[in-house]
Design a protein around this motif. Structure first.
Motif, mmCIF file in Angstrom:
data_model
loop_
_atom_site.group_PDB
_atom_site.id
_atom_site.type_symbol
_atom_site.label_atom_id
_atom_site.label_comp_id
_atom_site.label_asym_id
_atom_site.label_seq_id
_atom_site.Cartn_x
_atom_site.Cartn_y
_atom_site.Cartn_z
ATOM 1 N N CYS A 1 0.804 -1.279 -0.106
ATOM 2 C CA CYS A 1 -0.094 -0.071 0.059
ATOM 3 C C CYS A 1 0.851 1.336 0.001
ATOM 4 O O CYS A 1 0.716 2.222 -0.442
ATOM 5 C CB CYS A 1 -1.108 0.024 1.312
ATOM 6 N N VAL A 2 2.038 1.258 0.698
ATOM 7 C CA VAL A 2 2.904 2.130 0.845
ATOM 8 C C VAL A 2 3.582 2.620 -0.635
ATOM 9 O O VAL A 2 3.405 3.779 -1.136
ATOM 10 C CB VAL A 2 4.068 2.326 2.030
ATOM 11 N N LYS A 3 3.931 1.490 -1.212
ATOM 12 C CA LYS A 3 4.628 1.648 -2.435
ATOM 13 C C LYS A 3 3.553 2.216 -3.382
ATOM 14 O O LYS A 3 3.910 2.929 -4.478
ATOM 15 C CB LYS A 3 4.969 0.100 -3.161
ATOM 16 N N LEU A 4 2.392 1.711 -3.474
ATOM 17 C CA LEU A 4 1.305 2.205 -4.433
ATOM 18 C C LEU A 4 0.967 3.986 -4.001
ATOM 19 O O LEU A 4 1.101 4.532 -5.204
ATOM 20 C CB LEU A 4 0.072 1.408 -4.222
ATOM 21 N N MET B 1 1.376 9.204 -6.300
ATOM 22 C CA MET B 1 1.742 10.422 -5.745
ATOM 23 C C MET B 1 2.785 11.129 -6.631
ATOM 24 O O MET B 1 2.355 12.062 -7.272
ATOM 25 C CB MET B 1 2.429 10.625 -4.575
ATOM 26 N N VAL B 2 3.747 10.391 -7.083
ATOM 27 C CA VAL B 2 4.681 10.738 -8.123
ATOM 28 C C VAL B 2 3.951 10.964 -9.648
ATOM 29 O O VAL B 2 4.413 11.826 -10.192
ATOM 30 C CB VAL B 2 6.016 9.612 -8.291
ATOM 31 N N PRO C 1 -3.217 -3.689 -1.610
ATOM 32 C CA PRO C 1 -4.288 -2.826 -1.928
ATOM 33 C C PRO C 1 -5.132 -3.390 -3.131
ATOM 34 O O PRO C 1 -4.769 -3.974 -4.039
ATOM 35 C CB PRO C 1 -3.409 -1.575 -2.385
ATOM 36 N N THR C 2 -6.310 -2.869 -2.655
ATOM 37 C CA THR C 2 -7.427 -3.121 -3.815
ATOM 38 C C THR C 2 -7.866 -1.859 -4.298
ATOM 39 O O THR C 2 -8.198 -0.879 -3.646
ATOM 40 C CB THR C 2 -8.722 -4.010 -3.265
ATOM 41 N N SER D 1 0.169 -1.931 -10.283
ATOM 42 C CA SER D 1 1.160 -0.931 -10.043
ATOM 43 C C SER D 1 0.550 0.505 -10.213
ATOM 44 O O SER D 1 -0.643 0.467 -10.753
ATOM 45 C CB SER D 1 2.162 -1.428 -11.278
ATOM 46 N N ALA D 2 1.407 1.343 -9.938
ATOM 47 C CA ALA D 2 0.663 2.799 -9.996
ATOM 48 C C ALA D 2 0.593 3.077 -11.566
ATOM 49 O O ALA D 2 -0.572 3.855 -11.877
ATOM 50 C CB ALA D 2 1.759 3.555 -9.517
ATOM 51 N N GLY D 3 1.302 2.538 -12.471
ATOM 52 C CA GLY D 3 1.354 2.909 -13.739
ATOM 53 C C GLY D 3 0.038 2.374 -14.428
ATOM 54 O O GLY D 3 -0.729 2.865 -15.332
ATOM 55 N N LYS D 4 -0.214 0.987 -13.992
ATOM 56 C CA LYS D 4 -1.487 0.397 -14.220
ATOM 57 C C LYS D 4 -2.879 1.067 -13.950
ATOM 58 O O LYS D 4 -3.808 1.217 -14.671
ATOM 59 C CB LYS D 4 -1.680 -1.157 -13.932
ATOM 60 N N VAL D 5 -2.828 1.688 -12.647
ATOM 61 C CA VAL D 5 -4.048 2.469 -12.258
ATOM 62 C C VAL D 5 -3.993 3.785 -13.017
ATOM 63 O O VAL D 5 -4.975 4.078 -13.318
ATOM 64 C CB VAL D 5 -3.752 2.932 -10.569
#
Length: 118
Positions: free
Chosen positions: A51-54, A59-60, A91-92, A104-108
């Motif tokens: 969750c922290v990584k996401l 944010m980035v 995370p979901t 991944s953040a990119g997928k989101v």
């Protein structure tokens, strides 16, 4: 001797000043990018390293999200269990009608852009 680079200090060599600078990791809103228009909802729990990584990745990339703690919100907990075969896997992420587990953040970001029509 003044033109010679100091051993181990490549950033001081002429022509290499910008090659080793750190990336700009400020949130995208600070860099002038537009935020995603599609609502992104992240279901998380305290102590989860994924969750922290996401959170940092979103944010980035400049993706705004609503964060719901599954330990404090029974509705969020039920949603996570419904989409993860009864497990509280976080995370979901819910983007519109699509629910992803540990993306991944990119997928989101790409899903939020596609959903908003950009």
């Amino acid at each position: 001797m003044a033109d010679r680079p100091t051993r181990g200090c490549l950033w001081r060599r002429p022509g290499h000043e910008t090659s080793l600078r750190r990336r700009d990791v400020r949130p995208a809103r600070c860099r002038g990018r537009r935020m995603s228009a599609t609502p992104v909802e992240v279901l998380w729990r305290p102590g989860c390293p994924f969750c922290v990584k996401l959170r940092v990745g979103l944010m980035v990339l400049g993706v705004r999200a609503t964060w719901r703690n599954i330990w404090d919100d029974p509705e969020a907990s039920a949603l996570v269990r419904a989409h993860n075969q009864g497990n509280e896997t976080v995370p979901t992420v819910r983007v519109g009608s699509v629910v992803l587990t540990n993306p991944s953040a990119g997928k989101v970001r790409s899903l939020a852009r596609r959903s908003s029509g950009r």
